[in-house]
Design an enzyme around this catalytic site. Structure first.
Site, mmCIF file in Angstrom:
data_model
loop_
_atom_site.group_PDB
_atom_site.id
_atom_site.type_symbol
_atom_site.label_atom_id
_atom_site.label_comp_id
_atom_site.label_asym_id
_atom_site.label_seq_id
_atom_site.Cartn_x
_atom_site.Cartn_y
_atom_site.Cartn_z
ATOM 1 N N ASP A 13 1.002 -1.331 -0.012
ATOM 2 C CA ASP A 13 0.080 0.063 -0.081
ATOM 3 C C ASP A 13 0.875 1.382 -0.018
ATOM 4 O O ASP A 13 0.283 2.199 0.574
ATOM 5 C CB ASP A 13 -0.915 0.189 1.101
ATOM 6 C CG ASP A 13 -1.785 -1.079 1.400
ATOM 7 O OD1 ASP A 13 -2.447 -1.620 0.261
ATOM 8 O OD2 ASP A 13 -1.742 -1.732 2.371
ATOM 9 N N HIS A 43 -3.635 -3.326 -6.700
ATOM 10 C CA HIS A 43 -2.928 -2.155 -7.037
ATOM 11 C C HIS A 43 -4.006 -1.162 -7.602
ATOM 12 O O HIS A 43 -4.906 -1.512 -8.337
ATOM 13 C CB HIS A 43 -2.003 -2.224 -8.095
ATOM 14 C CG HIS A 43 -0.662 -2.716 -7.918
ATOM 15 N ND1 HIS A 43 0.363 -3.132 -8.741
ATOM 16 C CD2 HIS A 43 -0.235 -3.062 -6.530
ATOM 17 C CE1 HIS A 43 1.525 -3.488 -8.063
ATOM 18 N NE2 HIS A 43 1.090 -3.776 -6.756
ATOM 19 N N ASP A 286 1.230 14.939 -0.129
ATOM 20 C CA ASP A 286 0.313 15.786 -0.093
ATOM 21 C C ASP A 286 -0.613 15.349 1.260
ATOM 22 O O ASP A 286 -1.383 16.363 1.637
ATOM 23 C CB ASP A 286 -0.676 15.885 -1.186
ATOM 24 C CG ASP A 286 -0.953 14.580 -1.742
ATOM 25 O OD1 ASP A 286 -0.119 13.558 -2.057
ATOM 26 O OD2 ASP A 286 -2.408 14.396 -1.958
#
EC number: 6.3.4.4
Length: 340
Positions: A13, A43, A286
């Site tokens: 992950d 994925h 982010d």
């Protein structure tokens, strides 16, 4: 000619799907080969506004000139594979995909064994996809192989032959690993691991590439660490702390909530050492540093993020060449030309 192997540096992950999408879109390799355990790993790929969840098909499928291959080391569930061929028909994936005839097959009995075992499902945290029991049968030399499954007949090929001929002809080959270093049967947090090794050397072997032919190994790390299921997690934080930081995730295959932790420099160092990493990709910057969302130039990153990147490079001795600052392909800082 370049042979690149991409692997996860944590417990899976890490954002490998986004990195693979970006690299294959920009570098356009002739062959994209899937390595790893099998359909127990998912994925997530986002391309041109569409999101896809994949379990067997190489994540670089959207590069429509690429040959897509599944190596002999990968377990194949025919139901999952054939579903993905139909699911991705928009990209003519079925016409471009080859499955090595030596792949071992996951049968219904393997999934039933996986799901009915309280040890595997509850203690270890298995995904229940049948990979462990299927790999056990392969070790015992009783597993069914892809060449014995009629429905796979049109897809069968010799993956090592295709890959090595492409390298001989000067073409680029990209190998996708799955899961992550912390789940390696040999080097992970045993017994809370997957059913085989997950390092770059095994990924190369999965598709029939010898170690001297590998040029680049990219280890992918998320800016924070996540883990699905049981097992040690030294830098784990509470769900409450994670929620306060805006970090809440669920597994692609299982739908289970991921455990969240802070970046682990020691794990990154060991992962890069054993994988022989030549480059590092850092994703989800982010999420941890919202002020850097969609930033596309290194110079525009905050001083805090730059220090974080420098700390990773100092701890591992490996350059950070890819920094992801958002879900779209454009939200990527690519430093390869500057650092390599």
């Amino acid at each position: 000619m370049t042979c690149t192997v991409l692997v996860g540096g944590g417990w899976g992950d890490e954002g490998k799907g986004k990195c693979i999408t970006y690299l294959c879109y920009n570098d356009k390799p002739s062959i994209i080969a899937r390595a790893g355990v099998g359909p127990n790993a998912g994925h997530s790929v986002e391309f041109r506004g569409d999101k896809y969840g994949l379990r067997l098909t190489p994540s670089g499928f959207f590069h429509e000139d690429a040959r897509l291959l599944i190596g002999a080391g990968v377990l194949v569930d025919p139901e999952v594979f054939l579903h993905e061929m139909e699911y991705l028909s928009k990209y003519s994936v079925a016409d471009r995909t080859g499955v090595d005839y030596r792949c071992a097959i996951i049968e219904r009995k393997h999934k039933e064994q996986d799901q009915s075992s309280s040890y595997l499902s509850k203690k270890i945290g298995s995904t229940g996809t049948g990979c462990g029991p299927a790999n056990a049968e392969r070790v015992m030399r009783t597993a069914k192989l892809a060449r014995e499954v009629e429905e796979l007949g049109d897809f069968l090929t010799d993956v090592p032959l295709e890959v090595n001929e492409a390298l001989d002809e000067g073409e680029d080959v990209f190998v996708e690993g799955s899961q992550g270093f912390g789940l390696s049967l040999y080097y992970g947090t045993y017994p809370y691991v997957t059913s085989k090794d997950t390092t770059a050397s095994t990924a190369a072997a999965d598709v029939g590439i010898g170690p001297t032919r590998v040029d680049e190994v990219i280890a992918v790390f998320k800016s924070y660490i996540t883990r699905v299921g049981e097992g040690p997690f030294p830098t784990e934080i509470s769900q409450e702390e994670a929620e306060e930081m805006g970090l809440e995730e669920y597994g692609t295959v299982t739908g289970r909530r991921r455990r969240i932790g802070l970046f682990d420099m020691e794990m990154a160092r060991e992962s890069c050492m054993i994988n022989g990493a030549t480059q590092i990709a850092v994703t989800c910057v982010d999420r941890l540093y919202p002020e850097c969302e969609r930033v596309r130039e290194y110079s525009d990153l905050s001083a805090e993020v730059k220090r974080f990147i420098e700390d990773i490079e100092s701890a591992t001795g490996v350059p950070v060449t890819i920094i992801s600052t958002g879900p779209s392909l454009e939200d990527t800082i690519d430093l390869r030309d500057e650092l390599l």
